[in-house]
Design an enzyme around this catalytic site. Sequence first.
Site, mmCIF file in Angstrom:
data_model
loop_
_atom_site.group_PDB
_atom_site.id
_atom_site.type_symbol
_atom_site.label_atom_id
_atom_site.label_comp_id
_atom_site.label_asym_id
_atom_site.label_seq_id
_atom_site.Cartn_x
_atom_site.Cartn_y
_atom_site.Cartn_z
ATOM 1 C CB CYS A 12 -0.957 0.001 1.188
ATOM 2 S SG CYS A 12 -1.951 -1.493 1.255
ATOM 3 C CG HIS A 64 -3.150 3.252 1.995
ATOM 4 N ND1 HIS A 64 -3.832 2.783 0.885
ATOM 5 C CD2 HIS A 64 -3.120 2.223 2.888
ATOM 6 C CE1 HIS A 64 -4.196 1.533 1.107
ATOM 7 N NE2 HIS A 64 -3.783 1.165 2.314
ATOM 8 C CG ASN A 108 -6.759 -0.936 1.704
ATOM 9 O OD1 ASN A 108 -6.097 -0.630 0.716
ATOM 10 N ND2 ASN A 108 -6.214 -1.272 2.860
HETATM 11 O O1 UT7 Z 1 -3.546 -1.157 3.751
HETATM 12 C C1 UT7 Z 1 -3.215 -1.553 5.039
HETATM 13 C C2 UT7 Z 1 -3.994 -2.757 5.310
HETATM 14 N N1 UT7 Z 1 -4.736 -2.889 6.482
HETATM 15 C C3 UT7 Z 1 -5.179 -1.961 7.349
HETATM 16 O O2 UT7 Z 1 -4.935 -0.798 7.292
HETATM 17 C C4 UT7 Z 1 -6.021 -2.472 8.476
HETATM 18 C C5 UT7 Z 1 -5.842 -1.684 9.753
HETATM 19 N N2 UT7 Z 1 -6.758 -2.162 10.760
HETATM 20 C C6 UT7 Z 1 -8.069 -1.894 10.746
HETATM 21 O O3 UT7 Z 1 -8.525 -1.177 9.881
HETATM 22 C C7 UT7 Z 1 -8.933 -2.447 11.854
HETATM 23 O O4 UT7 Z 1 -8.116 -3.061 12.822
HETATM 24 C C8 UT7 Z 1 -10.010 -3.453 11.347
HETATM 25 C C9 UT7 Z 1 -11.052 -2.713 10.537
HETATM 26 C C10 UT7 Z 1 -9.333 -4.527 10.505
HETATM 27 C C11 UT7 Z 1 -10.713 -4.121 12.530
HETATM 28 O O5 UT7 Z 1 -11.245 -3.136 13.392
HETATM 29 P P1 UT7 Z 1 -11.027 -3.285 14.967
HETATM 30 O O6 UT7 Z 1 -11.765 -2.205 15.608
HETATM 31 O O7 UT7 Z 1 -9.540 -3.365 15.207
HETATM 32 O O8 UT7 Z 1 -11.750 -4.660 15.271
HETATM 33 P P2 UT7 Z 1 -11.159 -5.972 15.960
HETATM 34 O O9 UT7 Z 1 -10.168 -6.627 15.068
HETATM 35 O O10 UT7 Z 1 -10.734 -5.622 17.349
HETATM 36 O O11 UT7 Z 1 -12.441 -6.876 16.036
HETATM 37 C C12 UT7 Z 1 -13.529 -6.549 16.887
HETATM 38 C C13 UT7 Z 1 -14.553 -7.641 16.782
HETATM 39 C C14 UT7 Z 1 -13.987 -9.050 16.971
HETATM 40 O O12 UT7 Z 1 -14.949 -9.795 17.705
HETATM 41 P P3 UT7 Z 1 -14.794 -10.008 19.292
HETATM 42 O O13 UT7 Z 1 -13.495 -10.714 19.479
HETATM 43 O O14 UT7 Z 1 -14.800 -8.630 19.880
HETATM 44 O O15 UT7 Z 1 -15.988 -10.826 19.632
HETATM 45 C C15 UT7 Z 1 -13.892 -9.591 15.572
HETATM 46 O O16 UT7 Z 1 -13.987 -11.001 15.531
HETATM 47 O O17 UT7 Z 1 -15.155 -7.640 15.493
HETATM 48 C C16 UT7 Z 1 -15.108 -8.970 14.922
HETATM 49 N N3 UT7 Z 1 -15.014 -8.844 13.488
HETATM 50 C C17 UT7 Z 1 -16.090 -8.665 12.703
HETATM 51 N N4 UT7 Z 1 -17.407 -8.584 12.990
HETATM 52 C C18 UT7 Z 1 -18.255 -8.377 11.971
HETATM 53 C C19 UT7 Z 1 -13.900 -8.852 12.704
HETATM 54 N N5 UT7 Z 1 -14.255 -8.685 11.418
HETATM 55 C C20 UT7 Z 1 -15.603 -8.564 11.393
HETATM 56 C C21 UT7 Z 1 -16.537 -8.342 10.358
HETATM 57 N N6 UT7 Z 1 -17.846 -8.255 10.692
HETATM 58 N N7 UT7 Z 1 -16.172 -8.203 9.074
#
Ligand code: UT7
Length: 320
Positions: free
Chosen positions: A111, A247, A277
Amino acid sequence: MTARIVGTGSYVPEKIVTNEDLAGIVDTSDEWIRTRSGIRSRHLATDMGTSEIAVQAALRALEMADVDVLELDCILVATSTPEKHFPSCACEVQGAIGAKNAVAFDISAACSGFVFAMSTMDAFMKSGIYQTGLVIGADVLSKVIDWKDRGTCVLFGDGAGAAVVRAEEIGVIGFSMGADGSRGDVLSCLSRSTGNFLTSTEPQMGYMSMNGQEVFKFAVKKVPECICQVLQENHINIEDVKYFMLHQANVRILEAAAKRLGQPLEKFPIDIEKYGNTSGASIAILLDEWNRKGMLTRGDKLVLAGFGAGLTWGALLLEW
Ligand code: UT7
C-alpha cells in the site's frame, strides 16, 4: 529538475459489491463495516486483470496530460498483485499502450507502492536520467483474499490510478520512506508456489493474512512521523499543506493521523466509502478524483502518504 504531475487518471472495475452483499457471504453487517472502517462498497474485477485496469488508468492520465506514448521514457507500476511473476505488469502496460521508448518495471511495496514509485521516478528525474514518466498504482486484491475470512474480505477493493510526470523546475519537493522487514508477518500474502525440486507440482494459492490491530497501531504512529519528517527536512510549515492524501485503509486511521498532526480532517480527502482499500492504487485514485473535481491549483502543497505490508511507509511532499 524534479518530477511534476501533468496528468492523472484512474479506473475501477464496473462491478460494485456493497456491504449488504458481503453480509450474505460472511458473518458481518453493513453497520460493522461502516463504523469500523468507513467503507460502504467496493469495485471488484470479475473479468479484468491488473495490467488491464492499469492500462485504463494510464490512458486517461495520458489523455489529460496530452502526452504522446512515444514520449514516455520510464513506466513504473506499483503493485503487489501482478497477474504473473514475469513479465512485469509495467512491461505488459508498456506493450499494451505501445510505449516502445520506455523502460518498464514494477515496484513492490504494497500500500506504500505509489509513494515509493513516485519517489523513484523523482530520483530518476532529479538525476537527469528520465524526462517523461508514467507512474501507476494498480491492485486486484480480490484475487488474493480469502472470501471466508471476514476480518479481511470486507476491507479491500480493486482499482488503478496513474500519473504522467515530466521533469520540470517545480514538482516533488522531497520524500521520506521506510521499511521494517522484521514485522512482515503482520500483513502478508504467500505467492503461488509449485513446490520444491522434484516435489509437489500442484499450484498452491496464497491468501492474505492480517493482524488488523497491529497494522492500525503502526499506521497511526508511522504516518504522522514520516509526514513531519518530510516537512521538517524541506522547511515547510504544516499549515501550508493544502491536502494530506493518505492511503485509504480506514477512516479511523485518517482521523487519528489528522488528530496527531493537529490538522483539520477537511484537509484529508476521503473516498474509501466507495472503493474500500485499493492498496497501491488508493492514493493515485484519490489524487485523480480531487484533480478532476478541480480541487487542486498550481502552487498547492500536497503530501501523499502510504503505509502497508513490509512493513513499509512513506510520505511525498510536492508542489502542484
Ligand atoms: O492497507 C493496510 C492494510 N490494512 C489496514 O490498514 C487495516 C488496519 N486495521 C483496521 O482497519 C482495523 O483493525 C479493522 C477494521 C481490521 C478491525 O477493526 P477493529 O476495531 O480493530 O476490530 P477488531 O479486530 O478488534 O475486532 C472486533 C470484533 C472481533 O470480535 P470479538 O473478538 O470482539 O468478539 C472480531 O472477531 O469484530 C469482529 N469482526 C467482525 N465482525 C463483523 C472482525 N471482522 C468482522 C466483520 N464483521 N467483518
